[in-house]
Structures are given as structure tokens and as C-alpha cells.
Design an enzyme around this catalytic site. Structure first.
Site, PDB file in Angstrom:
ATOM      1  CG  HIS A 220      -2.078   0.631   1.258  1.00  0.00           C
ATOM      2  ND1 HIS A 220      -2.430   1.429   0.292  1.00  0.00           N
ATOM      3  CD2 HIS A 220      -2.957   1.145   2.446  1.00  0.00           C
ATOM      4  CE1 HIS A 220      -3.519   2.245   0.738  1.00  0.00           C
ATOM      5  NE2 HIS A 220      -3.851   2.167   1.989  1.00  0.00           N
ATOM      6  CG  HIS A 259      -4.073   0.535  -8.512  1.00  0.00           C
ATOM      7  ND1 HIS A 259      -5.339   0.239  -7.967  1.00  0.00           N
ATOM      8  CD2 HIS A 259      -3.663   1.272  -7.279  1.00  0.00           C
ATOM      9  CE1 HIS A 259      -5.557   1.113  -7.125  1.00  0.00           C
ATOM     10  NE2 HIS A 259      -4.741   1.689  -6.664  1.00  0.00           N
ATOM     11  CG  ASP A 316       2.780   4.479  -3.282  1.00  0.00           C
ATOM     12  OD1 ASP A 316       2.445   5.615  -3.082  1.00  0.00           O
ATOM     13  OD2 ASP A 316       2.272   3.452  -3.001  1.00  0.00           O
TER      14      ASP A 316
END
Ligand code: ACO
Length: 371
Positions: A220, A259, A316
Site C-alpha cells: 500500500h 494496482h 507511489d
């Protein structure tokens, strides 16, 4: 219970929410009906108000909300002392979790679960997270604590408290956009964790602390730190090919890629890529941006062209590049992500409390035979 369950609750609709819309096939992300790309040029205060209240504020509402946030930026000497007691080798995320927990002890509204008290506590958390992270970071570097500057935006003030000098206009804008792009993402693991805790009617601090704990994991929000470390390890664009191919041949995950929901380019990653390019140009050093672009190019060839898998950069990836240019150390990265995400967690908790039903799914028993 019968049938095949999707592992990791993939594609399960667990609840109804009015906060965030994602179309993972088309790469669309909207907060309260507003496209995230267009919101990224607003202020974080506006977007945080939007998430919590359901609509963008007018000028009067924004001024009053921003004023409240600014007044709540300061943390007490006791909280500063708690942050000094933390092990300085840990990630800032662990220190933030401790400080938020301590903060809850001192809040007279801790056990008041009315909507009004929860909004007040939410505002306190949004306002104080940046101060806590900056205080921890400065104390571990043996530097004096810098008090918040109430004339600065949420993002600019954080950079000021962290570094001790006023950021450039571009740096301020980039961090505001980072907080906005990180602010919410539907039923991601940390929001789901926060909502699950809220659904027991536990207090909002406990719920948000649960969110912090979930965000830390490398699958995450912890991926942002891992991407920063990867860029450092690669060191130059010429080394990217070997690094990525090692990961591919060892069947290891490439951090900052893939994802659960997006089967196309993450719309946040597009905005981050542009921000990373702008800040790299301003810095006069394209190295980290060039390394990242090379990784992306090789990953696209391997995952998308060669294997036909929809594995693209996620939120990210280029955010980690932005953090490198903002001189945010890797061990601070997840905590900086949490500063932005705090508004989303609070919006989710408020929504959960407003129409609560205990979140309590079932497990299919596959243990030893039952007598
Ligand atoms: N690198 C290499 N292969 C990948 C990656 C990756 N980053 N992501 C997915 N895959 C591959 C898997 O190996 C798997 O291949 P297989 O079908 O041949 O076994 C396939 O794609 C599906 O992957 P899963 O891990 O099952 O997909 P899931 O939906 O569970 O994964 C996740 C989503 C956890 C984000 C994954 O893509 C990943 O681990 N990425 C790296 C960590 C990361 O960047 N996390 C941040 C996500 S954004 C956020 O939470 C803020």
C-alpha cells in the site's frame, strides 16, 4: 458458504459511498464528482473541505476552514517530548502513529462521537500531522523544532517546518498537489481499515490510527519509500535495464507498479509525472526523473508489450521522484503520504458513523474436520 470467493475481496462492493469514484478501466478518479486532475491545482484546504463536507467551499467557508486548520497546527511541549522519546531509527510513520495516539489522550472530545466533535477531531488531526512529522524529523537530526508559520499553505508550512527555510513557489505547489493526489482513493486498504474500526463505534482517533497502520505496508503506501530506495539503488538510467530485468526474471514485484483497481495508467501517476518533470527542471538535475522514466520504459516493454499485463506506474511511483526533489528522506515518505491521506480517512469515518452498520464479514472454514 459456497462458491469461489475472490481472494483479497477483489472487486467486491462492500458498501455505498459518496466520496470517491474510480473507473479502473478508463483511468478516471473523482473526489465528490470532481476530476482529480482539475483538483490538483486547488489548495489542499479546499480539497480537504470538499472530501469532508461533500462540496467545494465558497470563499467565506474556505477562509474560516483554513483559519481553523492553521490555529490547530501547533503541538504542545508534551507531544514534542513524546516524539523525542521515539527511536530515531524508525520510520516517521511509526512515530506519527505514537504521536496521534498520545494526541487522543489529551483531546477532551475523545469519547464524544457526535458529528460535530468528530469534525473537530478530524480538523485537529489534519492540522497536526505535518507538525508531528516535521518535529520528529528535526529532532532525530538534532535540530531545533520550528513552529508553524500561519501565513503559509498546508504544504509550504510543512516544508518550512521540516527544512527551516521557506520553499520556492513551485515546491509549495508541488507538495500541495501531492497532498491532494494522495487524499483519498475509495475503499483502499487503509480507508477500509479505518471504516471497519469506525463501524464498531470506536473513536475517530482509533479509526485513523488503524488507517495509518494499514498505509504503512509496502503493498500500500509503503511502496513510496521502496521506490525512493529503488531509485537510489539504481543510481543511473543505464543501470535500470539490469535492475528491472532482475526483478522480472526473479518474479519479484517492481515497486510503484500495478494496482488492484487500475487496469490502465493510474490518473494520479500522470499528474505526478508532470510535477516530477517540472521540479526536476527547476532543480537543474534531471537524474532521478531520468532514472524513473527509464524504469517506466522498460517496465512497459516487459509487462505490457511482452506479457500483455496491465501493469503501469501507480500513485507511489512518480510521487517518490517528487519526494526526492523535495529532499524528503525515504523514511519520511509514508508519513508524508499519510498527511495527505488524513482527510480521506476522516471523510470515510464521518460517512461510516452517519449511517453505521457493523462491518463483519464471514470466513469459509477450511480447518480440521469438525466432529
Ligand atoms: N511488479 C511485477 N509484477 C506485478 C506487479 C508489480 N509491481 N504488480 C502486479 N504484478 C503481477 C503479479 O505478479 C501477478 O502476476 P501473475 O498473474 O502472473 O501471478 C499479476 O500481476 C497480478 O498481481 P497481484 O499481485 O495478484 O495483483 P493485486 O491486485 O493483488 O496487486 C498490488 C495489487 C498489491 C498493488 C500489486 O500490483 C503490487 O504488489 N505492486 C507493487 C507494490 C505497490 O506499488 N503498491 C502500491 C499500490 S498503490 C497504493 O496502495 C497507495
Amino acid at each position: 458458504m459456497e462458491g469461489n470467493m475472490p481472494r483479497g475481496l477483489e472487486n467486491i462492493i462492500a458498501l455505498e459511498s459518496e466520496i470517491t469514484f474510480i473507473d479502473g478501466e478508463q483511468g478516471i478518479l473523482k473526489y465528490r464528482g470532481h476530476d482529480v486532475q482539475s483538483l490538483s491545482s486547488h489548495s489542499y484546504d479546499e480539497v480537504s473541505y470538499l472530501l469532508i463536507n461533500g462540496r467545494l467551499p465558497d470563499k467565506f467557508e474556505l477562509d474560516s476552514y483554513s483559519k481553523k486548520l492553521k490555529q490547530e497546527r501547533v503541538i504542545g511541549d508534551d507531544a514534542i517530548a513524546i516524539l523525542k522519546f521515539c527511536n530515531f531509527n524508525i520510520e516517521a510513520m511509526d512515530a506519527l502513529r505514537t504521536a496521534v495516539s498520545y494526541m487522543s489522550h489529551c483531546d477532551p472530545e475523545l469519547n464524544d462521537n457526535s458529528a460535530e466533535a468528530n469534525v473537530n477531531k478530524g480538523i485537529r488531526m489534519i492540522a497536526k500531522f505535518p507538525t508531528m512529522v516535521a518535529v520528529f524529523s528535526r529532532q532525530r537530526r538534532g535540530l531545533d523544532v520550528i513552529q508553524p508559520d500561519l501565513s503559509l499553505s498546508h504544504g509550504a508550512n510543512f516544508l518550512y517546518m521540516l527544512k527551516g527555510s521557506k520553499p520556492t513557489d513551485l515546491e509549495s505547489r508541488v507538495l500541495e498537489s501531492d497532498f491532494i493526489l494522495s487524499a483519498d482513493h475509495e475503499l483502499n486498504p487503509s480507508a477500509f481499515t479505518a471504516r471497519t474500526i469506525a463501524s464498531t463505534l470506536s473513536d475517530i482517533y482509533s479509526s485513523v490510527i488503524g488507517g495509518l497502520c494499514a498505509l504503512k505496508g509496502p503493498l500500500h503506501g509503503g511502496a513510496r519509500m521502496a521506490v525512493m530506495e529503488m531509485i537510489d539503488e539504481i543510481g543511473s538510467p543505464e543501470n535500470a535495464e539490469r535492475y528491472v530485468m532482475d526483478k522480472v526474471s526473479n518474479k519479484q514485484k517492481l515497486m510503484g507498479f500495478g494496482h488492484r483497481v487500475y487496469k490502465t495508467y493510474d490518473p494520479r501517476a500522470r499528474v505526478y509525472k508532470q510535477l516530477a518533470r517540472e521540479i526536476a527542471i527547476e532543480s537543474g538535475n534531471m537524474l532521478w526523473f531520468d532514472i524513473a522514466e527509464k524504469i517506466e520504459e522498460i517496465a512497459y516493454r516487459e509487462f505490457v508489450e511482452n506479457k500483455g499485463k496491465p501493469i503501469y506506474p501507480n500513485v507511489d511511483f512518480y510521487s517518490a521522484v517528487v519526494y526526492k526533489y523535495l529532499d524528503i528522506p525515504p523514511k519520511l515518505a509514508t508519513a508524508v503520504f499519510a498527511i495527505g491521506r488524513s482527510s480521506g480517512w476522516i471523510a470515510h469515518c464521518l460517512e461510516q458513523y452517519s449511517d453505521n452498520r457493523l462491518i463483519r464479514p464471514r470466513a469459509k472454514y477450511v480447518g480440521p474436520d469438525l466432529d
